[in-house]
Design an enzyme around this catalytic site. Structure first.
Site, short mmCIF file in Angstrom:
data_model
loop_
_atom_site.label_atom_id
_atom_site.label_comp_id
_atom_site.label_asym_id
_atom_site.label_seq_id
_atom_site.Cartn_x
_atom_site.Cartn_y
_atom_site.Cartn_z
CD1 TRP A 145 -9.16 -11.66 -12.24
CD2 TRP A 145 -8.38 -11.48 -14.35
NE1 TRP A 145 -9.29 -10.31 -12.22
CE2 TRP A 145 -8.70 -9.89 -13.72
CE3 TRP A 145 -7.90 -11.50 -15.58
CZ2 TRP A 145 -8.41 -8.86 -14.34
CZ3 TRP A 145 -7.60 -10.22 -16.21
CH2 TRP A 145 -7.98 -9.04 -15.49
CD GLU A 223 -6.61 -4.20 -5.34
OE1 GLU A 223 -6.15 -2.97 -5.44
OE2 GLU A 223 -7.04 -4.16 -4.45
CB VAL A 224 -1.48 -1.93 -4.56
CG1 VAL A 224 -0.98 -1.35 -3.38
CG2 VAL A 224 -0.43 -1.70 -5.59
CB THR A 226 -6.48 -7.18 -2.74
OG1 THR A 226 -7.39 -6.34 -3.46
CG2 THR A 226 -6.69 -8.39 -2.15
CG LEU A 238 4.93 -12.59 13.88
CD1 LEU A 238 5.96 -13.04 14.99
CD2 LEU A 238 5.26 -11.33 13.47
CD GLU A 244 3.19 -9.43 -9.68
OE1 GLU A 244 2.85 -8.35 -9.66
OE2 GLU A 244 2.86 -10.46 -10.51
N GLY A 246 1.48 -5.85 -9.01
CA GLY A 246 1.12 -5.21 -10.23
C GLY A 246 2.02 -4.13 -10.34
CB CYS A 278 1.63 -7.84 -13.26
SG CYS A 278 0.49 -8.72 -12.21
CE LYS A 450 9.33 2.82 -7.18
NZ LYS A 450 9.34 4.35 -7.95
N GLY A 453 5.29 -4.56 -4.42
CA GLY A 453 5.24 -5.92 -3.87
C GLY A 453 6.64 -6.31 -3.06
#
Length: 476
Positions: A145, A223-224, A226, A238, A244, A246, A278, A450, A453
């Site tokens: 959003w 967010e991470v 999710t 597969l 991405e 944040g 982000c 890291k 993402g």
């Protein structure tokens, strides 16, 4: 508002709706269909039927649709920006820039399509070889959003021009602009079923996009935790994923930096879009030789930021987008007060001293003296709160900047060429800015390291994310 499936505007299978509210006023803007798994499956079916004809078109012909859509987006910029401000909250000036940014992305991929992508070799003993880039098929896009138009452009631009079809889920609190942009693409000649928009919650619509075996790629921004769930849901098939997730971007201000420019860099880098970006500046490290003057000048500048309804003239920062985000930010600041682990030198509250009954406002906030293990430094703070730390030199600044599970962006502010070289080599980030922060043109690949993402969006490399190699060997 309705969902777009196979070129038709439909209600959800359930017939249920949810409301989209203006975060500055609490007013209901519009109702949207509460989609679910069956709606996603209908969209996937439509995308599958459209894929053969769309992928058979030349890349140049596909890109023309993007170009014509960009022209119409620019023509309707004022109305689109007003809609974006109403549902997301950002000042109208920022909304205008974002809508123009969406058009820029479509124009970029239109221009990029002029060059073919592939490799040809004549290998002795093997014959003639060709490596072709083929579209993946149906792709899923899950949009946040905070920057819905820009991030929609990042995902659908390369996907469509490469010949894929798309099922897109906008954020529940900001679905309207994305839906309107999809309508414009349809009017510009995008065939039915090529781009489908399903509105609804992440736990149903988003998870079905991630799980559905007919979708060959999912691009998610959010967010991470999710994002990790999206990866788990996508794993059995597969399918490819771009995540991405944040960041907690550091900004390092060296002792020789231009203080005035660096202060303005903080203002834009942290408080743009109410800090809900982000790649916003989320941790500030200032060399001790200039720290006192820097904090003094920054504090004075922060206190000049005009906060209010994004449609009002002169407003520089609007509300947070949703109540959960407001409570999270307010809670982090209150914890600083309760523990006495820092000094709130600017802001730290809602305007008027208490939370508004309707608008989700929080003043731009600056905090000094916070311990390095505070959540303000270790977590992604998605709002207008910035912790400032004094460092004894560049080595300490780099060590602190890299001491994070995130690695999306970072910036260094200095006129020293050696420090610039060290920063670009040693900072653990997907993008490094020098004497600037936040701007990402369409030509630049964007993504993190890291836990920020995997994969890249933007730039020519994004076409590789939406295609796969096919090797052809010919012997005559």
């Amino acid at each position: 508002m309705k969902m777009l499936i196979n070129g038709e505007w439909r209600d959800s299978v359930s017939g249920k709706v949810f409301t989209v509210q203006n975060p500055a006023t609490g007013d209901v803007i519009e109702e949207a269909p509460l989609g679910g798994e069956e709606d996603v499956r209908s969209a996937v079916e439509a995308a599958g039927e459209a894929f053969a004809d769309w992928s058979a078109k030349s890349q140049r012909d596909r890109s023309k649709v993007l170009f014509f859509a960009a022209v119409e987006v620019r023509r309707r910029n004022t109305d689109l920006a007003a809609l974006l401000t109403a549902e997301q909250g950002k000042p109208i000036r920022e909304a205008v820039d974002e809508i123009n940014g969406f058009a820029n992305i479509l124009e970029y991929y239109h221009a990029l399509s002029a060059g073919g992508r592939g490799e040809y070799q004549d290998l002795k003993g093997y014959g003639r070889t060709l490596v072709r880039r083929r579209p993946l098929g149906i792709c899923g896009a899950i949009i946040p959003w905070n920057m819905p138009a820009i991030i929609m452009g990042w995902k659908i631009g390369p996907a469509l021009v490469a010949g894929n079809t798309v099922v897109l889920k906008p954020a529940r609190t900001a679905p309207l602009t994305c839906t309107r942009l999809a309508e414009i693409l349809g009017g510009a000649g995008l065939p039915p079923g090529v781009l489908n928009v399903v509105t609804g919650p992440g736990e149903t619509v988003g998870r079905e996009i991630a799980r559905n075996p007919s979708i060959r790629k999912v691009s998610f921004t959010g967010e991470v935790e999710t994002g990790k769930q999206v990866a788990r849901d996508a794993a059995p098939a597969l399918k490819r994923v771009t995540l991405e997730l944040g960041g907690s971007d550091p900004m390092i201000v060296a002792g020789d930096a231009d203080i005035g420019k660096a202060v303005e860099g903080v203002i834009r880098g942290r408080y743009y879009n109410c800090g809900q970006v982000c790649t916003a500046v989320k941790r500030l490290y200032v060399d001790e030789s200039i720290a006192d003057e820097f904090v003094r000048r920054l504090t004075a500048r922060v206190e000049t930021i005009a906060v209010g309804n994004g449609m009002d003239r002169g407003v520089e920062m609007g509300p947070l987008n949703n109540r959960a985000g407001l409570h999270r930010v307010a809670g982090l600041v209150e914890a600083v007060r309760e523990r006495g682990e820092g000094a709130i030198v600017a802001g730290g509250r809602a305007p008027g001293g208490e939370e508004y009954d309707r608008g989700l406002f929080f003043l731009p906030t600056l905090i000094t003296g916070v311990p390095h293990d505070s959540p303000l430094f270790t977590e992604e703070v998605f709002g207008p709160v910035l912790p400032v730390a004094t460092v004894s030199g560049f080595d300490e600044a780099l060590a602190l900047a890299n001491n994070s599970r995130y690695g999306l962006g970072a910036s260094v502010w200095t006129r020293n060429a050696d420090l610039i070289a060290r920063a670009t080599e040693e900072l653990e980030a997907g993008i490094v800015w020098v004497n600037q922060h936040l701007k990402i043109p369409p030509e630049v690949p964007f993504g993190g390291t890291k836990e920020s993402g995997i994969g890249r969006e933007n730039g020519s490399r994004a076409l590789e994310e939406y295609t796969e190699d096919q090797a052809v060997l010919v012997r005559l």
